[in-house]
Design a protein around this motif. Sequence first.
Motif, mmCIF file in Angstrom:
data_model
loop_
_atom_site.group_PDB
_atom_site.id
_atom_site.type_symbol
_atom_site.label_atom_id
_atom_site.label_comp_id
_atom_site.label_asym_id
_atom_site.label_seq_id
_atom_site.Cartn_x
_atom_site.Cartn_y
_atom_site.Cartn_z
ATOM 1 N N ARG A 9 62.105 67.674 25.351
ATOM 2 C CA ARG A 9 62.903 66.971 25.729
ATOM 3 C C ARG A 9 62.677 66.329 26.528
ATOM 4 N NH1 ARG A 9 67.568 72.182 26.423
ATOM 5 N NH2 ARG A 9 67.180 72.327 24.493
ATOM 6 N N ASN A 10 63.070 65.192 26.724
ATOM 7 C CA ASN A 10 62.975 63.971 27.564
ATOM 8 C C ASN A 10 64.477 63.682 28.785
ATOM 9 O OD1 ASN A 10 60.351 63.172 26.491
ATOM 10 N ND2 ASN A 10 61.098 61.773 25.190
ATOM 11 N N ALA A 11 64.167 63.702 29.836
ATOM 12 C CA ALA A 11 65.062 62.758 30.388
ATOM 13 C C ALA A 11 65.561 61.874 30.978
ATOM 14 C CB ALA A 11 64.711 63.868 32.023
ATOM 15 N N GLU A 12 67.058 61.827 30.658
ATOM 16 C CA GLU A 12 67.453 60.175 30.386
ATOM 17 C C GLU A 12 68.340 60.277 31.458
ATOM 18 O OE1 GLU A 12 67.755 58.525 26.918
ATOM 19 O OE2 GLU A 12 66.125 59.025 25.777
ATOM 20 N N VAL A 13 68.448 59.078 32.502
ATOM 21 C CA VAL A 13 69.758 58.865 32.981
ATOM 22 C C VAL A 13 70.617 57.828 31.954
ATOM 23 C CG1 VAL A 13 70.346 57.476 35.138
ATOM 24 C CG2 VAL A 13 68.696 59.433 34.541
ATOM 25 N N PHE A 14 71.507 57.876 32.140
ATOM 26 C CA PHE A 14 72.180 56.588 31.014
ATOM 27 C C PHE A 14 73.050 55.381 32.444
ATOM 28 C CE2 PHE A 14 72.726 59.996 28.007
ATOM 29 C CZ PHE A 14 71.969 59.303 27.298
ATOM 30 N N THR A 15 72.367 54.767 32.644
ATOM 31 C CA THR A 15 72.635 53.567 33.383
ATOM 32 C C THR A 15 73.376 52.264 32.911
ATOM 33 O OG1 THR A 15 70.520 52.207 32.831
ATOM 34 C CG2 THR A 15 70.680 54.168 34.867
ATOM 35 N N SER A 16 74.132 52.243 31.999
ATOM 36 C CA SER A 16 74.718 51.111 31.227
ATOM 37 C C SER A 16 76.410 51.024 31.818
ATOM 38 C CB SER A 16 75.365 51.304 30.128
ATOM 39 O OG SER A 16 75.149 52.677 29.646
ATOM 40 N N SER A 17 76.725 52.446 32.680
ATOM 41 C CA SER A 17 78.322 51.880 33.135
ATOM 42 C C SER A 17 77.468 51.858 34.576
ATOM 43 C CB SER A 17 78.712 53.605 33.212
ATOM 44 O OG SER A 17 77.781 54.609 34.104
ATOM 45 N N LEU A 18 76.154 51.522 35.503
ATOM 46 C CA LEU A 18 76.123 51.259 36.322
ATOM 47 C C LEU A 18 75.509 49.245 36.803
ATOM 48 C CD1 LEU A 18 73.138 53.083 38.005
ATOM 49 C CD2 LEU A 18 75.122 53.297 37.853
ATOM 50 N N ASN A 19 75.814 49.562 35.554
ATOM 51 C CA ASN A 19 75.982 47.303 35.292
ATOM 52 C C ASN A 19 76.908 46.907 35.670
ATOM 53 O OD1 ASN A 19 73.331 47.277 34.894
ATOM 54 N ND2 ASN A 19 73.582 47.573 32.552
ATOM 55 N N ASP A 20 78.244 47.384 34.943
ATOM 56 C CA ASP A 20 79.390 46.836 35.182
ATOM 57 C C ASP A 20 80.130 47.597 37.182
ATOM 58 O OD1 ASP A 20 79.905 46.845 32.535
ATOM 59 O OD2 ASP A 20 80.466 49.110 32.073
ATOM 60 N N ILE A 21 79.457 48.670 37.388
ATOM 61 C CA ILE A 21 79.775 48.706 39.053
ATOM 62 C C ILE A 21 79.346 47.390 39.761
ATOM 63 C CG2 ILE A 21 79.582 50.348 40.700
ATOM 64 C CD1 ILE A 21 79.876 52.487 38.702
ATOM 65 N N MET A 22 78.096 47.389 39.600
ATOM 66 C CA MET A 22 77.323 46.803 39.580
ATOM 67 C C MET A 22 77.841 44.898 40.289
ATOM 68 S SD MET A 22 75.084 47.939 42.216
ATOM 69 C CE MET A 22 74.257 46.854 42.653
ATOM 70 N N PHE A 23 78.666 45.111 39.341
ATOM 71 C CA PHE A 23 79.071 43.380 38.337
ATOM 72 C C PHE A 23 80.600 43.042 39.830
ATOM 73 C CE2 PHE A 23 82.337 40.757 36.501
ATOM 74 C CZ PHE A 23 81.920 39.712 36.258
ATOM 75 N N PHE A 24 81.140 44.204 39.560
ATOM 76 C CA PHE A 24 82.613 44.353 40.529
ATOM 77 C C PHE A 24 81.872 44.632 41.576
ATOM 78 C CE2 PHE A 24 84.332 46.044 36.542
ATOM 79 C CZ PHE A 24 85.073 45.092 35.854
ATOM 80 N N LEU A 25 81.284 45.300 42.198
ATOM 81 C CA LEU A 25 80.488 44.977 43.451
ATOM 82 C C LEU A 25 81.068 43.759 44.205
ATOM 83 C CD1 LEU A 25 79.242 48.920 44.029
ATOM 84 C CD2 LEU A 25 81.223 47.783 45.435
ATOM 85 N N LEU A 26 79.270 42.978 42.992
ATOM 86 C CA LEU A 26 78.791 41.861 43.893
ATOM 87 C C LEU A 26 80.281 40.409 43.301
ATOM 88 C CD1 LEU A 26 76.428 39.577 43.570
ATOM 89 C CD2 LEU A 26 76.202 39.487 40.988
#
Length: 135
Positions: A9-26
């Motif tokens: 088992r590998n621990a993964e963090v899904f960051t695809s939704s963080l791109n959208d959030i960073m875009f809207f904040l920018l």
Amino acid sequence: MKIERRKSRNAEVFTSSLNDIMFFLLMFFLIIATMVTPSAVRVTLPNASSAKNVTIKKAITIAITADSRYFINNKEVSFDQMEPQLAQLLEKKQENEEINVILQADKSLNLQQVIDVINIGYKLDVKMVLFAKKE
């Protein structure tokens, strides 16, 4: 007996939704930054009895071409209309303005034509500068 797991088992963090959030904040900060006017430091200046008004210098250009055509601020005028046109421009002068006339004359002209224009400047009591090209 020891049983090994075939899949680790590998621990993964899904960051695809963080791109959208960073875009809207920018976008939000860019839009807000253009609406905000920069605040300047407000200072109430003291009074002084020896203070002078600042003079604003403006220039009027007069050009004389080789074929004896006259231009005031790139607008062609006849020699007879030069003095009234120049006087009209000088009447628009405000109290704290200083107007200089820049004279550009072609080198092939007769000297008398240049002197006639300079005399118009003397009649109207305006500072006149003759432009020359450096070799």
